[in-house]
Design an enzyme around this catalytic site. Structure first.
Site, short mmCIF file in Angstrom:
data_model
loop_
_atom_site.label_atom_id
_atom_site.label_comp_id
_atom_site.label_asym_id
_atom_site.label_seq_id
_atom_site.Cartn_x
_atom_site.Cartn_y
_atom_site.Cartn_z
N LYS A 1 60.85 -2.09 -90.40
CA LYS A 1 61.51 -0.84 -91.11
C LYS A 1 62.11 -1.28 -92.35
CE LYS A 1 64.28 -0.41 -87.38
NZ LYS A 1 64.11 -1.27 -86.53
N ARG B 1 69.85 5.79 -83.41
CA ARG B 1 69.33 4.92 -82.58
C ARG B 1 69.57 5.13 -81.03
NH1 ARG B 1 69.26 0.06 -85.69
NH2 ARG B 1 68.65 -1.93 -84.44
N ARG C 1 61.83 -14.76 -88.72
CA ARG C 1 63.02 -14.21 -89.68
C ARG C 1 64.19 -14.98 -89.56
NH1 ARG C 1 64.32 -7.87 -89.41
NH2 ARG C 1 65.47 -8.65 -87.49
N ARG D 1 70.78 -14.49 -89.79
CA ARG D 1 71.36 -13.60 -88.68
C ARG D 1 71.68 -14.24 -87.13
NH1 ARG D 1 68.26 -7.97 -89.22
NH2 ARG D 1 69.14 -7.79 -87.10
N ARG E 1 67.77 -7.22 -77.50
CA ARG E 1 67.52 -6.09 -78.44
C ARG E 1 66.31 -5.32 -78.22
NH1 ARG E 1 67.44 -9.84 -83.73
NH2 ARG E 1 67.09 -7.74 -84.60
P1 ADP Z 1 67.03 -4.51 -86.16
O1 ADP Z 1 66.07 -3.19 -86.53
O2 ADP Z 1 66.19 -5.68 -86.45
O3 ADP Z 1 67.50 -4.70 -84.77
P2 ADP Z 1 69.22 -3.55 -87.76
O4 ADP Z 1 69.46 -4.10 -89.04
O5 ADP Z 1 68.71 -2.12 -87.77
O6 ADP Z 1 68.20 -4.85 -86.90
O7 ADP Z 1 70.38 -3.57 -86.60
C1 ADP Z 1 71.21 -4.87 -86.35
C2 ADP Z 1 72.51 -4.41 -85.25
O8 ADP Z 1 73.31 -3.65 -86.08
C3 ADP Z 1 72.00 -3.77 -84.12
O9 ADP Z 1 71.29 -4.69 -83.13
C4 ADP Z 1 73.26 -3.26 -83.75
O10 ADP Z 1 74.24 -3.92 -83.06
C5 ADP Z 1 73.77 -2.71 -84.90
N1 ADP Z 1 73.48 -1.39 -85.44
C6 ADP Z 1 72.45 -1.05 -86.22
N2 ADP Z 1 72.38 0.40 -86.53
C7 ADP Z 1 73.28 0.89 -85.42
C8 ADP Z 1 73.14 2.19 -84.84
N3 ADP Z 1 72.45 3.31 -85.33
N4 ADP Z 1 74.04 2.46 -83.95
C9 ADP Z 1 74.48 1.26 -83.28
N5 ADP Z 1 74.47 0.15 -83.68
C10 ADP Z 1 73.70 -0.02 -84.71
#
Ligand code: ADP
Length: 191
Positions: free
Chosen positions: A14, A89, A128, A134, A146
């Site tokens: 994404k 999400r 990654r 991270r 996750r």
């Molecule tokens: P990825 O798509 O690789 O999991 P993101 O950068 O989108 O990584 O998200 C990393 C973390 O940030 C998630 O695992 C969560 O803890 C938090 N997070 C991101 N977006 C949301 C959301 N919309 N609602 C709740 N937590 C979120």
């Protein structure tokens, strides 16, 4: 405005493809993961509160993420489009986004989901992790959590947009150019 929800499991590409979309279409990128990590790294009180949640791969409370999203949309009202990345999400977040956008006379244009199998996700995220720094990219148990959180809480968001005829699925495995070609085709068909 073109309001694109880019969707898919963790590691589906994404963020990477959002960069390509920005370069071609000039939309504004709104990544809740990036915003939350910036808050976490700032060392603020809020950042301290969300650190453990993010590092464990669990979801941060809706209200908190929603406030960030709203502030960002309000701040960028002149954008010609948004890419919502990592948001919504949960179906609650999706319903909230519809409501918030309708209050400013806007709506989600399309939900574009990147389809990638679990084995490929695990390989990509652990790769990654070698460079991203991270914590949530460096431990296989957290990566698996996750993916599980995605399946339980996030995947239902597909139905939410499918019911509105806004769901488009794109094969997310292939070269970056191949995947972006598919994404461009989908966006162009809705422009
Ligand atoms: P990825 O798509 O690789 O999991 P993101 O950068 O989108 O990584 O998200 C990393 C973390 O940030 C998630 O695992 C969560 O803890 C938090 N997070 C991101 N977006 C949301 C959301 N919309 N609602 C709740 N937590 C979120």
């Amino acid at each position: 405005m073109f309001n694109l929800v880019i969707f898919g499991p963790p590691g589906s590409g994404k963020g990477t493809q959002s960069e390509n979309i920005i370069a071609k279409y000039g939309f504004k990128h709104l990544s809740t993961g990036d915003l939350l990590r910036a808050e976490k790294n700032s060392g603020s009180e809020l950042g301290k509160k969300i650190k453990d949640i993010i590092d464990a791969g669990n979801l941060v409370p809706n209200e908190l993420v929603q406030e960030m999203v709203k502030n960002n949309v309000v701040k960028n009202r002149d954008a010609k489009g948004f890419i919502f990345d990592g948001f919504p999400r949960t179906t609650d977040q999706a319903a909230w986004l519809d409501q918030m956008l309708s209050e400013i006379g806007e709506s989600v244009t399309m939900m574009l989901a990147l389809d990638v199998n679990d084995d490929e996700l695990r390989v990509r995220i652990m790769e990654r992790g070698k460079v991203s720094g991270r914590a949530d990219d460096q431990n296989i148990d957290i990566v698996n959590n996750r993916i599980a959180v995605y399946k339980q809480q996030t995947q239902p968001v597909i139905d939410f947009y499918a019911k509105q005829n806004k769901y488009v699925s794109v094969e997310g495995v292939g070269t970056l150019d191949e995947v972006f070609g598919r994404i461009s085709k989908a966006i162009d068909s809705a422009l």
